[in-house]
Enzyme design. Structure first.
Site, PDB file in Angstrom:
ATOM      1  CG  ASP A 114      -0.379  -0.106   2.514  1.00 46.18           C
ATOM      2  OD1 ASP A 114       0.867  -0.163   2.604  1.00 46.18           O
ATOM      3  OD2 ASP A 114      -1.128  -0.110   3.516  1.00 46.18           O
ATOM      4  CG  ASP A 161       0.389  -4.048   2.093  1.00 43.78           C
ATOM      5  OD1 ASP A 161       0.537  -4.933   2.952  1.00 43.78           O
ATOM      6  OD2 ASP A 161       1.229  -3.148   1.880  1.00 43.78           O
ATOM      7  CE  LYS A 186       3.213  -5.836   3.874  1.00 47.92           C
ATOM      8  NZ  LYS A 186       2.699  -4.641   4.597  1.00 47.92           N
ATOM      9  CD  GLU A 210       0.111  -1.442   8.135  1.00 47.40           C
ATOM     10  OE1 GLU A 210      -0.230  -0.684   9.072  1.00 47.40           O
ATOM     11  OE2 GLU A 210       0.642  -1.026   7.083  1.00 47.40           O
ATOM     12  CD  GLU A 224       7.701  -0.114   7.912  1.00 51.34           C
ATOM     13  OE1 GLU A 224       6.736  -0.794   7.500  1.00 51.34           O
ATOM     14  OE2 GLU A 224       7.963   1.037   7.515  1.00 51.34           O
TER      15      GLU A 224
HETATM   16  O1  KIV Z   1       3.526  -1.102   1.650  1.00 47.84           O
HETATM   17  C1  KIV Z   1       4.710  -1.460   1.659  1.00 47.84           C
HETATM   18  O2  KIV Z   1       5.482  -1.233   0.726  1.00 47.84           O
HETATM   19  C2  KIV Z   1       5.185  -2.183   2.826  1.00 47.84           C
HETATM   20  C3  KIV Z   1       6.670  -2.311   2.968  1.00 47.84           C
HETATM   21  C4  KIV Z   1       7.202  -1.089   3.583  1.00 47.84           C
HETATM   22  C5  KIV Z   1       7.020  -3.517   3.731  1.00 47.84           C
HETATM   23  O3  KIV Z   1       4.423  -2.602   3.632  1.00 47.84           O
END
Ligand code: KIV
Length: 266
Positions: free
Chosen positions: A49, A88, A118, A120, A183
């Site tokens: 994202d 994401d 993914k 969070e 992160e």
């Molecule tokens: O959105 C993204 O690019 C990420 C990376 C920073 C791991 O989550």
């Protein structure tokens, strides 16, 4: 019927952790970049994202929509053959509880053809991670600095709450996440968590003891606008090369040197 070479699997990533082979992950947002990174041998392509910032020009990752994520993920899937493609869950769709998150994640997978999502969060997201995994949706949990919570966290800074980080990583693994991305976590703590977990860890600003690393490809290429974070090494100076190429082109157009007769038709 010709078979495409198989994509890297989640079980291969687990084997890489066990054998100590490091995992290389990069972000990608379009067909051409995905094809180049895939051909280079990257293991995992993340449709992050972060595209809200580096592609769309927003200040944070918050504004990007599910539709935008699917649009970019489709291109990355089309451009790649070997890498595992992870997308994401954009804000706030990873935080809406198991039922609604499954609906969005399933839609993203069906439309884009990606292999995993993914999300969070760790301990707080355990029920959602478990539900996604039960539904057959592989999940990477993103802990430490969570850019979707940037306003709650009060800024982009290193996360030092050892107890919370450990609890988040362990809860994510227990809930079924196949990988934990950390992160902006102090390197010794990331190393300790990497040892404790059976699933691979991927670090960004988390030192080199993680099982793998991820970078935003714009940073990798030297195309960061504004301040580049300390952990984001530029492996090339593509931003400057683009600027030079554009300046040379403009000059050649203005002088009439481009196109030459060899570049024109009789
Ligand atoms: O959105 C993204 O690019 C990420 C990376 C920073 C791991 O989550």
């Amino acid at each position: 019927m010709a078979h495409e070479p198989p994509r890297l699997t989640i079980s291969k990533l687990q084997r890489m952790k066990r054998s100590g082979d490091k995992i290389a992950m990069l972000t990608a947002y379009d067909y051409t970049m995905a094809a180049i990174l895939d051909a280079a041998g990257v293991d995992v392509l993340l449709v992050g994202d972060s595209l809200a910032m580096v592609v769309q020009g927003h200040e944070t990752t918050l504004p990007v929509s599910v539709r935008d994520m699917v649009y970019h993920a489709e291109m990355v899937v089309r451009g790649s053959q070997r890498a595992l493609v992870v997308v994401d869950l954009p804000f706030p769709h990873g935080q809406l509880g198991p039922r609604r998150t499954i609906q969005v994640a399933a839609r993203m997978m069906k439309r884009s053809g990606c292999q995993a999502v993914k999300l969070e969060g760790g301990a707080q997201q355990a029920a959602t991670i478990a539900a996604l995994v039960d539904a057959g949706i592989p999940v990477i949990a993103h802990v430490g600095l969570r850019p979707q919570s940037i306003h709650a966290l009060g800024g982009y800074r290193v996360q030092r709450d050892e107890e919370k980080l450990q609890a988040d990583a362990l809860a994510a693994q227990q809930a079924g996440a196949f990988c934990v991305l950390m992160e902006c976590v102090p390197a010794p703590l990331a190393a300790q968590i990497t040892k404790q977990l059976d699933v691979p860890t991927i670090g960004i600003g988390a030192g080199n003891a993680c099982d793998g690393q991820v970078l935003v490809t714009h940073d990798l290429l030297g195309m960061t606008l504004g301040k580049r974070p300390r952990f984001a090494r530029a492996f090339a100076d593509v931003g400057r090369q683009i600027e030079t190429a554009a300046k040379n082109y403009i000059a050649a157009v203005r002088t009439g040197e481009f196109p030459s007769t060899a570049e024109a038709f009789e």
